[in-house]
Scaffold this motif. Structure first.
Motif, short mmCIF file in Angstrom:
data_model
loop_
_atom_site.label_atom_id
_atom_site.label_comp_id
_atom_site.label_asym_id
_atom_site.label_seq_id
_atom_site.Cartn_x
_atom_site.Cartn_y
_atom_site.Cartn_z
N SER A 179 0.85 -1.19 0.00
CA SER A 179 0.00 0.00 0.00
C SER A 179 0.89 1.24 0.00
CB SER A 179 -0.88 0.01 1.25
OG SER A 179 -0.07 0.17 2.42
N LEU A 296 -7.65 1.23 2.00
CA LEU A 296 -6.35 0.99 2.60
C LEU A 296 -6.21 -0.50 2.89
CD1 LEU A 296 -6.31 3.97 5.14
CD2 LEU A 296 -5.17 3.87 2.92
N GLN A 297 -4.99 -0.92 3.18
CA GLN A 297 -4.73 -2.33 3.45
C GLN A 297 -5.58 -2.83 4.62
OE1 GLN A 297 -0.59 -3.22 4.17
NE2 GLN A 297 -1.14 -4.93 5.51
N ASP A 432 -6.82 -6.46 -7.86
CA ASP A 432 -5.45 -6.01 -8.13
C ASP A 432 -4.81 -6.76 -9.31
OD1 ASP A 432 -3.58 -4.12 -7.56
OD2 ASP A 432 -2.72 -5.12 -5.82
N THR A 464 -4.48 -1.26 -5.81
CA THR A 464 -3.72 -0.48 -4.82
C THR A 464 -3.23 0.82 -5.44
OG1 THR A 464 -1.73 -1.72 -5.44
CG2 THR A 464 -2.94 -2.50 -3.51
#
Length: 505
Positions: A179, A296-297, A432, A464
């Protein structure tokens, strides 16, 4: 510019490496100054990974020479590379899933006592010390690798190389699973090591990172070096032209709006809850659109995609297809005619493909029943369909019979996508999909996504890379702690707005 031999930390001269009829490196050369961060760029299959393996001692060149710190070397294995001061953090990670963080971090360097027995307590102490030093103190030394998220595993892979205190560090797509915050973590590590005189070879497909991290760069194409430059002396467009061998009109394909009358809900999620990670998640995915997910992660995005594909059970809520509730008890349910959903996972090597099987068998596997009758497979019809799907993804025809592990990461991703082209799904769940692939293949995937949407299909796309979401998607939902907290479209869909929603939710 003339310079002494001692100025170069790495010097590969006229290196050739063949695998049967395939020439992976063809008289390729590149060199890196001591203490520099040098980018090695090229399309998937250009020879970058082969170069990394040569420098790591995993294979030997058929011709040419390799010099490290002014000394010609002949490396017969990884130990020779380690003795020469070279360490590697691989994109396709070398971590052992069923060992702990400490065991992976100190592998082959663990403290030993009498008769070579490992001092486990001392190993735990050393690992904890290193994790703290590398700003990874939130990771338990005793945690098993299999229980860690992909971005965390990527950081452990990098940390393992740093622990061995190399003179030359090879970073093979180090940010592909990271990230924005993790990339900042890597930037701090590079600055620290560079200040100590460590030399880096940085393999990436992201020009933003080349500008941020690298002093110089070399471009490979078709196994040959086609140019070496100081980073400041060449434009992004010129780099892209060198990488793909042609100019590219646009990095992203144009968005073509689907008429409102055709934008009916293809898939809906209503109040979904999954394992305490996804909470009251709502989403409407329309026909003819590419819908982005920004997060976010660790915000539940992976669990959302798996639940929509039947790979994760939902505790509460509903999934609807064409307005009708469906129950997905397994991934097989997603392939049924009434649902017709495909999922491209983030880790193609462990979740997307059977690497030891030929590409052709991977492509036809989800729909093999289409080609069988009375228990017998019509190989002629199957092969014809496989070849059409591979041709659409511009994969070499030998993928029909060659194992997937013999192809580069980008070509493996193309094979994984060809598999879902063959299923003729109506909904694509793409998690992703551009991780660790070159700019040309990324563009090809984006064009395919937009064409699929233009034909009436629906794409749910997580990345991401926020610019990808902004430039490819019609709408973007921001996910925070398993909830859809914001939706952006039209003029409101900007990088700044997406990042603000991600960080302030």
């Amino acid at each position: 510019m003339t310079s002494s031999t001692n100025e170069w930390a790495l010097d590969l001269s006229k290196v050739t490496k063949r695998f049967g009829a395939t020439v992976a490196l063809d008289n390729a050369s590149f060199r890196v100054r001591r203490g520099a961060v040098h980018a090695l760029l090229g399309e998937n299959g250009a020879g970058k990974s082969t170069t990394v393996k040569l420098l790591s001692g995993l294979m030997q060149p058929d011709a040419g020479s390799i010099s490290i710190m002014g000394r010609n070397v002949s490396m017969r294995g990884p130990k020779d590379a380690h003795r020469a001061g070279v360490q590697t953090a691989f994109q396709e990670m070398t971590l052992v899933r069923d060992l702990t963080v400490a065991q992976n971090l100190l592998m082959a360097y663990e403290p030993t006592g009498w008769f070579g027995r490992i001092k486990k307590r001392e190993s735990q102490r050393q690992a904890a010390e290193w994790l703290d030093r590398l700003e990874l103190g939130d990771i338990r030394p005793g945690a098993y690798i299999r229980d860690l998220a992909l971005p965390v595993r990527q950081k452990i892979e990098i940390a393992k190389a740093l622990v061995r205190q190399p003179e030359v560090l090879l970073l093979d797509e180090p940010t592909s699973a990271l990230s924005g915050r993790d990339v900042a973590w890597l930037a701090r590590r590079i600055e620290e090591m560079k200040a100590r005189g460590v030399t880096f070879v940085f393999i990436t497909h992201r020009m933003q990172e080349v500008r941020e991290f690298c002093d110089s760069l070399t471009v490979y194409r078709n196994g040959r070096d086609v140019g070496a430059f100081d980073t400041a002396a060449i434009s992004d467009d010129e780099v892209i032209r060198l990488v793909i061998g042609r100019s590219m009109d646009a990095k992203y394909p144009p968005k073509v709006a689907t008429p409102a009358a055709l934008q009916t809900p293809a898939m809906e999620a209503r109040g979904i809850k999954v394992d305490g990670v996804v909470n009251d998640f709502d989403l409407t995915l329309k026909a003819g659109e590419v819908h982005g997910i920004a997060a976010l992660q660790g915000m539940g995005q992976r669990e959302i995609f798996e639940a929509l594909f039947g790979a994760e059970f939902i505790d509460e809520g509903q999934i609807l297809i064409d307005g009708k509730p469906v129950t997905l008890t397994s991934t097989a349910d997603s392939l049924k005619a009434g649902v017709s959903t495909s999922f491209l996972p983030e880790d193609r090597k462990t979740e997307g493909l059977f690497l030891r099987l030929p590409g052709g068998e991977n492509v036809s596997l989800p729909v093999i029943k289409r080609f069988s009758r009375f228990g017998l497979i019509d190989r002629k019809r199957e092969q014809a369909a496989i070849k059409r799907a591979l041709a659409q993804m511009e994969v070499n025809p030998r993928a029909v019979y060659k194992p997937c592990l013999s192809f580069s990461g980008g070509n493996q991703q193309k094979i994984a996508m060809a598999k879902w082209l063959l299923t003729q799904s109506r909904v694509w769940l793409m998690f992703d999909p551009t991780r660790g692939i070159d700019v040309g293949t990324k563009h090809q995937i984006f064009v395919l996504m937009r064409a699929f949407a233009a034909a009436g299909g629906s794409v749910l796309f997580y990345s991401t890379d926020v610019p990808e979401l902004v430039n490819v998607c019609d709408r973007v939902s921001v996910v925070y702690r398993g909830r859809n907290v914001a939706e952006l479209a039209g003029e409101a869909l900007t990088e700044e707005n997406v990042m603000r929603k991600m960080l302030s939710s």
